[in-house]
Design an enzyme around this catalytic site. Structure first.
Site, PDB file in Angstrom:
ATOM      1  N   PRO A   2       0.825  -1.212   0.000  1.00 34.52           N
ATOM      2  CA  PRO A   2       0.000   0.000   0.000  1.00 34.52           C
ATOM      3  C   PRO A   2       0.859   1.262   0.000  1.00 34.52           C
ATOM      4  O   PRO A   2       1.689   1.447   0.880  1.00 34.52           O
ATOM      5  CB  PRO A   2      -0.814  -0.085   1.291  1.00 34.52           C
ATOM      6  CG  PRO A   2      -0.474  -1.361   1.937  1.00 34.52           C
ATOM      7  CD  PRO A   2       0.697  -1.952   1.256  1.00 34.52           C
ATOM      8  N   GLU A   3       0.668   2.096  -1.015  1.00 36.20           N
ATOM      9  CA  GLU A   3       1.322   3.400  -1.071  1.00 36.20           C
ATOM     10  C   GLU A   3       0.219   4.451  -0.976  1.00 36.20           C
ATOM     11  O   GLU A   3      -0.901   4.125  -0.607  1.00 36.20           O
ATOM     12  CB  GLU A   3       2.155   3.515  -2.353  1.00 36.20           C
ATOM     13  CG  GLU A   3       3.189   2.385  -2.455  1.00 36.20           C
ATOM     14  CD  GLU A   3       4.043   2.447  -3.703  1.00 36.20           C
ATOM     15  OE1 GLU A   3       4.286   3.544  -4.219  1.00 36.20           O
ATOM     16  OE2 GLU A   3       4.464   1.378  -4.187  1.00 36.20           O
ATOM     17  N   LYS A  61       1.908   7.629   3.700  1.00 37.66           N
ATOM     18  CA  LYS A  61       1.330   6.298   3.884  1.00 37.66           C
ATOM     19  C   LYS A  61       0.761   6.108   5.286  1.00 37.66           C
ATOM     20  O   LYS A  61       0.306   5.012   5.628  1.00 37.66           O
ATOM     21  CB  LYS A  61       2.398   5.234   3.621  1.00 37.66           C
ATOM     22  CG  LYS A  61       3.035   5.314   2.240  1.00 37.66           C
ATOM     23  CD  LYS A  61       4.216   4.379   2.129  1.00 37.66           C
ATOM     24  CE  LYS A  61       5.124   4.795   0.990  1.00 37.66           C
ATOM     25  NZ  LYS A  61       6.387   4.035   0.982  1.00 37.66           N
ATOM     26  N   HIS A  96      -5.362 -13.606  10.064  1.00 34.33           N
ATOM     27  CA  HIS A  96      -4.346 -12.720  10.644  1.00 34.33           C
ATOM     28  C   HIS A  96      -4.966 -11.514  11.330  1.00 34.33           C
ATOM     29  O   HIS A  96      -4.391 -10.424  11.322  1.00 34.33           O
ATOM     30  CB  HIS A  96      -3.353 -12.292   9.569  1.00 34.33           C
ATOM     31  CG  HIS A  96      -2.720 -13.451   8.859  1.00 34.33           C
ATOM     32  ND1 HIS A  96      -1.833 -14.306   9.499  1.00 34.33           N
ATOM     33  CD2 HIS A  96      -2.872 -13.945   7.619  1.00 34.33           C
ATOM     34  CE1 HIS A  96      -1.468 -15.250   8.650  1.00 34.33           C
ATOM     35  NE2 HIS A  96      -2.076 -15.058   7.508  1.00 34.33           N
ATOM     36  N   ARG A 125       1.967  -9.961   7.526  1.00 40.38           N
ATOM     37  CA  ARG A 125       3.408  -9.860   7.771  1.00 40.38           C
ATOM     38  C   ARG A 125       3.776  -8.993   8.958  1.00 40.38           C
ATOM     39  O   ARG A 125       4.970  -8.797   9.234  1.00 40.38           O
ATOM     40  CB  ARG A 125       4.107  -9.331   6.506  1.00 40.38           C
ATOM     41  CG  ARG A 125       4.027 -10.337   5.374  1.00 40.38           C
ATOM     42  CD  ARG A 125       4.616  -9.802   4.086  1.00 40.38           C
ATOM     43  NE  ARG A 125       3.907 -10.390   2.960  1.00 40.38           N
ATOM     44  CZ  ARG A 125       4.036 -10.005   1.700  1.00 40.38           C
ATOM     45  NH1 ARG A 125       4.850  -9.030   1.388  1.00 40.38           N
ATOM     46  NH2 ARG A 125       3.352 -10.577   0.764  1.00 40.38           N
ATOM     47  N   ARG A 171      21.003  16.697  -1.583  1.00 42.98           N
ATOM     48  CA  ARG A 171      21.305  15.320  -1.220  1.00 42.98           C
ATOM     49  C   ARG A 171      22.464  14.765  -2.034  1.00 42.98           C
ATOM     50  O   ARG A 171      22.596  15.070  -3.215  1.00 42.98           O
ATOM     51  CB  ARG A 171      20.074  14.436  -1.439  1.00 42.98           C
ATOM     52  CG  ARG A 171      18.971  14.670  -0.450  1.00 42.98           C
ATOM     53  CD  ARG A 171      19.417  14.294   0.934  1.00 42.98           C
ATOM     54  NE  ARG A 171      18.388  14.580   1.922  1.00 42.98           N
ATOM     55  CZ  ARG A 171      17.535  13.675   2.391  1.00 42.98           C
ATOM     56  NH1 ARG A 171      17.596  12.448   1.968  1.00 42.98           N
ATOM     57  NH2 ARG A 171      16.655  14.013   3.285  1.00 42.98           N
ATOM     58  N   ARG A 281      15.284  -5.130  -3.021  1.00 42.34           N
ATOM     59  CA  ARG A 281      14.011  -5.217  -3.722  1.00 42.34           C
ATOM     60  C   ARG A 281      14.307  -5.171  -5.207  1.00 42.34           C
ATOM     61  O   ARG A 281      15.353  -5.622  -5.631  1.00 42.34           O
ATOM     62  CB  ARG A 281      13.045  -4.124  -3.238  1.00 42.34           C
ATOM     63  CG  ARG A 281      13.560  -2.731  -3.382  1.00 42.34           C
ATOM     64  CD  ARG A 281      12.800  -1.763  -2.509  1.00 42.34           C
ATOM     65  NE  ARG A 281      13.180  -1.956  -1.102  1.00 42.34           N
ATOM     66  CZ  ARG A 281      12.726  -1.219  -0.119  1.00 42.34           C
ATOM     67  NH1 ARG A 281      11.866  -0.273  -0.371  1.00 42.34           N
ATOM     68  NH2 ARG A 281      13.122  -1.414   1.113  1.00 42.34           N
TER      69      ARG A 281
END
Length: 302
Positions: A2-3, A61, A96, A125, A171, A281
């Site tokens: 989910p974003e 999120k 769950h 999870r 950055r 990932r």
DNA sequence: ACAACGCCCTGAGGGC
DNA sequence: TGCCCTCAGGGCGTTG
């Protein structure tokens, strides 16, 4: 998984089905689901029982519900596999099920009320969870202090585009890392980062210091577009793990251009999409449209 | 101060 | 059939 779009779908569901309701019971079935509530499950329940939820809010999120007249808010994060479901109180328990919240109202949906339904936090999870926090003073929406460090998201009207560009240039990292840094810009995860980079024809390893102002403006535009388009169709679902509060999936996975399309033709140029391991990932990109940054040759030693 | 890495967790799916 | 390995990955604490 989910974003921002998926979390916004859930927020809207909470606004409709949970806001304004008064809590009668809180059952914590798995301590890890409230690990961010340091005072523990009993404290979590005690502070909620008899209280009423205010309007649902979201930043990136994270989502939260102010608890009326307490100066606190319940904060939620879905992690990888979390679901917030509104279920009939008698519905069978999900495998769950981690937290169950019940309410005072008795007027049934058939009679125009919300009674007979409960809120369930379900999470395979256990990366997600709920917790209760003090609100940041002066914030109108009851922002929990635990997420004061989370940047505003690109759909927030107060998002500062100039500050984002300046921070990007400051950055010393690469563009996808920056997009996933929730203290710089929130709400973007692996899927929508790859999609926005594909639309911008930017390689994920491009150094942020080389992203020009027009490029960052364009990138931000594509981020907003892809998030809005996903939101319009109820979000992205690769499996049954992401659902709205009524357990329904979104349809944006049919519209993805890069993510999950390894070896399938790029929709712009036909070149097979590549998948590369990246930070434990994957990154999906078109090797032709999204050229890797040219590494400047090291100065030759004498 | 900033950047990057490791860890948390479970079920699906592949290989043998 | 069954076992073991890999993968999915957001956020935070720790390390560099």
């Amino acid at each position: 998984m989910p974003e921002l779009p998926e979390v916004e779908v859930v927020r809207r569901g909470l606004e409709q089905w949970v806001s304004g309701r008064t809590i009668t019971s809180v059952e914590v079935r798995h301590a890890r689901a409230i690990r961010r509530h340091l005072a523990g499950p009993a404290d979590f329940a005690d502070r909620l029982i008899g209280r009423t939820f205010g309007p649902a809010h979201r930043r990136g999120k994270y989502l939260w519900l102010p608890v009326e007249d307490t100066g606190t808010s319940v904060l939620g994060h879905l992690g990888m596999s979390g679901q917030l479901l509104v279920q009939p109180a008698g519905a069978p328990e999900e495998p769950h099920l981690r937290i169950r919240v019940q309410f005072t109202d008795t007027r049934t949906p058939e009679a125009g009320g919300l009674g007979g339904t409960e809120l369930r936090f379900v999470d395979q999870r256990t990366f997600g969870g709920l917790s209760l926090h003090t609100q940041v003073p002066g914030e109108p929406d009851g922002l929990p202090d635990a997420i004061a460090h989370i940047a505003r998201d690109p759909l927030d009207p107060v998002f500062d585009e100039d500050a984002f560009h300046a921070a990007l240039r400051r950055r010393r990292t690469t563009v996808k890392r920056a997009l996933l840094d929730q203290s710089l810009i929130s709400g973007v995860g692996n899927i929508y980062a790859d999609e926005a980079l594909w639309r911008s024809k930017l390689h994920y390893e491009r150094p942020t210091a080389t992203v020009t102002r027009p490029r960052s403006v364009e990138l931000l535009g594509h981020i907003r577009d892809v998030l809005n388009e996903a939101l319009a169709v109820g979000g992205t679902s690769f499996d049954s793990l992401y659902v709205n509060v009524n357990g329904e999936s979104g349809y944006f996975d049919r519209s993805l251009d890069a993510y999950g399309r390894e070896d399938e033709p790029c929709r712009r140029c036909g070149t097979p999409i590549r998948r590369r391991p990246w930070m434990n990932r994957s990154s999906y990109y078109c090797p032709r449209c999204q050229r890797p940054p040219v590494r400047r040759a090291l100065p030759r030693r004498a």
